[in-house]
Motif scaffolding. Structure first.
Motif, PDB file in Angstrom:
ATOM      1  N   ASN A  63      -7.580   2.510  -2.892  1.00 18.59           N
ATOM      2  CA  ASN A  63      -6.821   3.139  -1.689  1.00 18.59           C
ATOM      3  C   ASN A  63      -6.620   2.074  -0.447  1.00 18.59           C
ATOM      4  O   ASN A  63      -5.656   2.082   0.274  1.00 18.59           O
ATOM      5  CB  ASN A  63      -7.772   4.413  -1.172  1.00 18.59           C
ATOM      6  N   GLU A  64      -7.774   1.252  -0.288  1.00 15.16           N
ATOM      7  CA  GLU A  64      -7.841   0.307   0.656  1.00 15.16           C
ATOM      8  C   GLU A  64      -6.714  -0.765   0.563  1.00 15.16           C
ATOM      9  O   GLU A  64      -6.342  -1.359   1.611  1.00 15.16           O
ATOM     10  CB  GLU A  64      -9.382  -0.255   0.983  1.00 15.16           C
ATOM     11  N   PHE A  65      -6.022  -0.945  -0.702  1.00 15.66           N
ATOM     12  CA  PHE A  65      -4.931  -1.870  -0.761  1.00 15.66           C
ATOM     13  C   PHE A  65      -3.810  -1.155  -0.920  1.00 15.66           C
ATOM     14  O   PHE A  65      -2.546  -1.920  -1.282  1.00 15.66           O
ATOM     15  CB  PHE A  65      -5.122  -2.794  -1.960  1.00 15.66           C
ATOM     16  N   ALA A  66      -3.502   0.032  -0.960  1.00 16.63           N
ATOM     17  CA  ALA A  66      -2.626   0.896  -1.418  1.00 16.63           C
ATOM     18  C   ALA A  66      -1.091   0.436  -0.719  1.00 16.63           C
ATOM     19  O   ALA A  66      -1.057   0.039   0.439  1.00 16.63           O
ATOM     20  CB  ALA A  66      -2.735   2.450  -0.502  1.00 16.63           C
ATOM     21  N   PRO A  67      -0.092   0.286  -1.478  1.00 17.37           N
ATOM     22  CA  PRO A  67       1.055  -0.218  -1.037  1.00 17.37           C
ATOM     23  C   PRO A  67       1.809   0.966  -0.228  1.00 17.37           C
ATOM     24  O   PRO A  67       1.584   2.090  -0.115  1.00 17.37           O
ATOM     25  CB  PRO A  67       2.108  -0.350  -2.411  1.00 17.37           C
ATOM     26  N   GLU A  68       2.890   0.319   0.653  1.00 23.18           N
ATOM     27  CA  GLU A  68       3.672   1.253   1.492  1.00 23.18           C
ATOM     28  C   GLU A  68       4.725   1.582   0.742  1.00 23.18           C
ATOM     29  O   GLU A  68       5.229   0.991  -0.185  1.00 23.18           O
ATOM     30  CB  GLU A  68       3.963   0.410   2.787  1.00 23.18           C
ATOM     31  N   LEU A  69       5.519   2.767   1.155  1.00 26.53           N
ATOM     32  CA  LEU A  69       6.419   3.054   0.561  1.00 26.53           C
ATOM     33  C   LEU A  69       7.836   2.225   0.092  1.00 26.53           C
ATOM     34  O   LEU A  69       8.371   2.317  -0.912  1.00 26.53           O
ATOM     35  CB  LEU A  69       7.257   4.243   1.238  1.00 26.53           C
ATOM     36  N   ASN A  70       7.822   1.160   0.913  1.00 25.67           N
ATOM     37  CA  ASN A  70       8.941   0.265   0.716  1.00 25.67           C
ATOM     38  C   ASN A  70       8.535  -0.890  -0.347  1.00 25.67           C
ATOM     39  O   ASN A  70       9.433  -1.755  -0.579  1.00 25.67           O
ATOM     40  CB  ASN A  70       9.444  -0.393   1.906  1.00 25.67           C
ATOM     41  N   GLU A  71       7.386  -0.978  -0.697  1.00 29.19           N
ATOM     42  CA  GLU A  71       6.708  -2.334  -1.505  1.00 29.19           C
ATOM     43  C   GLU A  71       6.965  -1.821  -3.016  1.00 29.19           C
ATOM     44  O   GLU A  71       6.648  -0.860  -3.471  1.00 29.19           O
ATOM     45  CB  GLU A  71       5.196  -2.357  -1.089  1.00 29.19           C
ATOM     46  N   LYS A  72       7.152  -2.778  -3.619  1.00 33.08           N
ATOM     47  CA  LYS A  72       7.673  -2.787  -5.082  1.00 33.08           C
ATOM     48  C   LYS A  72       6.218  -2.576  -5.917  1.00 33.08           C
ATOM     49  O   LYS A  72       5.173  -3.415  -5.683  1.00 33.08           O
ATOM     50  CB  LYS A  72       8.216  -3.713  -5.485  1.00 33.08           C
ATOM     51  N   ILE A  73       6.189  -1.921  -6.931  1.00 32.18           N
ATOM     52  CA  ILE A  73       5.165  -1.900  -8.188  1.00 32.18           C
ATOM     53  C   ILE A  73       5.811  -2.199  -9.361  1.00 32.18           C
ATOM     54  O   ILE A  73       6.739  -1.357  -9.857  1.00 32.18           O
ATOM     55  CB  ILE A  73       4.392  -0.537  -7.992  1.00 32.18           C
ATOM     56  N   PHE A  74       5.303  -3.103 -10.130  1.00 33.49           N
ATOM     57  CA  PHE A  74       5.639  -3.417 -11.475  1.00 33.49           C
ATOM     58  C   PHE A  74       4.580  -2.854 -12.477  1.00 33.49           C
ATOM     59  O   PHE A  74       3.286  -3.272 -12.171  1.00 33.49           O
ATOM     60  CB  PHE A  74       5.942  -4.905 -11.688  1.00 33.49           C
ATOM     61  N   ASP A  75       4.727  -2.406 -13.695  1.00 37.57           N
ATOM     62  CA  ASP A  75       3.767  -1.850 -14.348  1.00 37.57           C
ATOM     63  C   ASP A  75       3.785  -3.041 -15.584  1.00 37.57           C
ATOM     64  O   ASP A  75       4.722  -3.345 -16.074  1.00 37.57           O
ATOM     65  CB  ASP A  75       3.857  -0.489 -15.145  1.00 37.57           C
ATOM     66  N   LYS A  76       2.567  -3.424 -16.084  1.00 38.05           N
ATOM     67  CA  LYS A  76       2.438  -4.318 -17.352  1.00 38.05           C
ATOM     68  C   LYS A  76       1.683  -3.570 -18.411  1.00 38.05           C
ATOM     69  O   LYS A  76       0.902  -2.935 -17.917  1.00 38.05           O
ATOM     70  CB  LYS A  76       2.058  -5.630 -16.803  1.00 38.05           C
ATOM     71  N   HIS A  77       1.894  -4.188 -19.532  1.00 34.84           N
ATOM     72  CA  HIS A  77       0.979  -3.839 -20.835  1.00 34.84           C
ATOM     73  C   HIS A  77       0.373  -4.918 -21.383  1.00 34.84           C
ATOM     74  O   HIS A  77      -0.352  -4.475 -22.366  1.00 34.84           O
ATOM     75  CB  HIS A  77       2.063  -3.034 -21.885  1.00 34.84           C
ATOM     76  N   VAL A  78       0.491  -5.932 -20.967  1.00 36.81           N
ATOM     77  CA  VAL A  78      -0.326  -7.257 -21.298  1.00 36.81           C
ATOM     78  C   VAL A  78      -1.130  -7.851 -20.263  1.00 36.81           C
ATOM     79  O   VAL A  78      -0.560  -7.498 -19.132  1.00 36.81           O
ATOM     80  CB  VAL A  78       0.638  -8.332 -22.273  1.00 36.81           C
ATOM     81  N   ASN A  79      -1.689  -8.984 -20.404  1.00 33.17           N
ATOM     82  CA  ASN A  79      -2.304  -9.762 -19.385  1.00 33.17           C
ATOM     83  C   ASN A  79      -1.336 -10.327 -18.017  1.00 33.17           C
ATOM     84  O   ASN A  79      -1.428 -10.231 -17.105  1.00 33.17           O
ATOM     85  CB  ASN A  79      -3.487 -10.830 -19.725  1.00 33.17           C
ATOM     86  N   SER A  80      -0.263 -10.795 -18.642  1.00 35.47           N
ATOM     87  CA  SER A  80       0.640 -11.469 -17.514  1.00 35.47           C
ATOM     88  C   SER A  80       1.546 -10.375 -17.010  1.00 35.47           C
ATOM     89  O   SER A  80       2.098  -9.848 -17.581  1.00 35.47           O
ATOM     90  CB  SER A  80       1.521 -12.444 -18.325  1.00 35.47           C
ATOM     91  N   ALA A  81       1.592 -10.757 -15.640  1.00 35.39           N
ATOM     92  CA  ALA A  81       2.454  -9.934 -14.976  1.00 35.39           C
ATOM     93  C   ALA A  81       4.028 -10.280 -14.971  1.00 35.39           C
ATOM     94  O   ALA A  81       4.843  -9.392 -14.576  1.00 35.39           O
ATOM     95  CB  ALA A  81       2.305 -10.361 -13.325  1.00 35.39           C
ATOM     96  N   PHE A  82       4.452 -11.079 -15.858  1.00 34.28           N
ATOM     97  CA  PHE A  82       5.677 -11.748 -15.963  1.00 34.28           C
ATOM     98  C   PHE A  82       6.311 -11.222 -17.422  1.00 34.28           C
ATOM     99  O   PHE A  82       7.390 -11.286 -17.543  1.00 34.28           O
ATOM    100  CB  PHE A  82       5.720 -13.303 -16.003  1.00 34.28           C
ATOM    101  N   LYS A  83       5.461 -10.665 -18.284  1.00 32.71           N
ATOM    102  CA  LYS A  83       6.069 -10.437 -19.506  1.00 32.71           C
ATOM    103  C   LYS A  83       6.643  -9.055 -19.467  1.00 32.71           C
ATOM    104  O   LYS A  83       5.872  -8.095 -19.255  1.00 32.71           O
ATOM    105  CB  LYS A  83       5.026 -10.624 -20.783  1.00 32.71           C
ATOM    106  N   ASP A  84       7.868  -8.936 -19.555  1.00 27.46           N
ATOM    107  CA  ASP A  84       8.402  -7.605 -20.004  1.00 27.46           C
ATOM    108  C   ASP A  84       8.202  -6.423 -18.725  1.00 27.46           C
ATOM    109  O   ASP A  84       8.039  -5.393 -18.996  1.00 27.46           O
ATOM    110  CB  ASP A  84       8.099  -6.968 -21.214  1.00 27.46           C
TER     111      ASP A  84
END
Length: 170
Positions: A63-84
């Motif tokens: 909650n203390e870091f919560a994104p604002e409505l216009n900020e992007k969120i990417f979901d990942k399934h492995v350690n790297s934020a860049f993979k798929d």
């Protein structure tokens, strides 16, 4: 430059983290400063399909870091934020070259994301005490933090800088 906040999800932002209070305070200040200076803040969430997954308590961003409505969120399934995740393509479409990174955990997803970001040609910037981890079976959280931030990453895969310098850069 963008500010990338990685895996700061409710179930893993706990007082067990190394330098918990400083980590939370610094990360909140980074996010606030980035927003004040129109630096894009992008979030990444880890979805392991089991304990840390959509719909399960603790999956959402602390909650203390919560994104604002216009900020992007990417979901990942492995350690790297860049993979798929679409993050790489998004950053390339914007011609971004610098990524300031904060989040969890130092020895897992932060390490993988820094190294993969480096491999993709990004200038990876790591502010002091804006990543953290917990003790593991081999190292204390402090040992892991110091190993990666003071030895492994700096001048190899990233620029590890003081928190004050990070605020100035934003």
């Amino acid at each position: 430059m963008i500010l990338l906040i990685v895996d700061t999800q409710d179930s893993i932002v706990t007082k067990d983290l190394y330098q918990y209070e400083q980590f939370v305070s610094n990360t909140k200040q980074l996010i606030c400063t980035a927003r004040q200076n129109n630096t894009e803040v992008i979030y990444v969430r880890h979805d392991d399909g089991e304990e840390l997954t959509k719909g399960v308590t603790g999956f959402e961003i602390f909650n203390e870091f919560a994104p604002e409505l216009n900020e992007k969120i990417f979901d990942k399934h492995v350690n790297s934020a860049f993979k798929d995740t679409g993050l790489l393509e998004y950053l390339q479409s914007k011609n971004e070259s610098k990524i300031m990174i904060a989040g969890l955990q130092t020895d897992y997803c932060i390490d993988a994301t820094i190294k993969c970001g480096f491999e993709h040609g990004f200038d990876m910037i790591v502010p002091a005490y804006c990543n953290s981890t917990v003790n593991n079976e081999y190292l204390t959280a402090e040992q892991s933090y110091k190993y990666y931030n003071e030895k492994m990453w700096n001048n190899r895969y990233s620029r590890c800088i003081t928190f004050e310098d990070a605020i100035t850069m934003l």
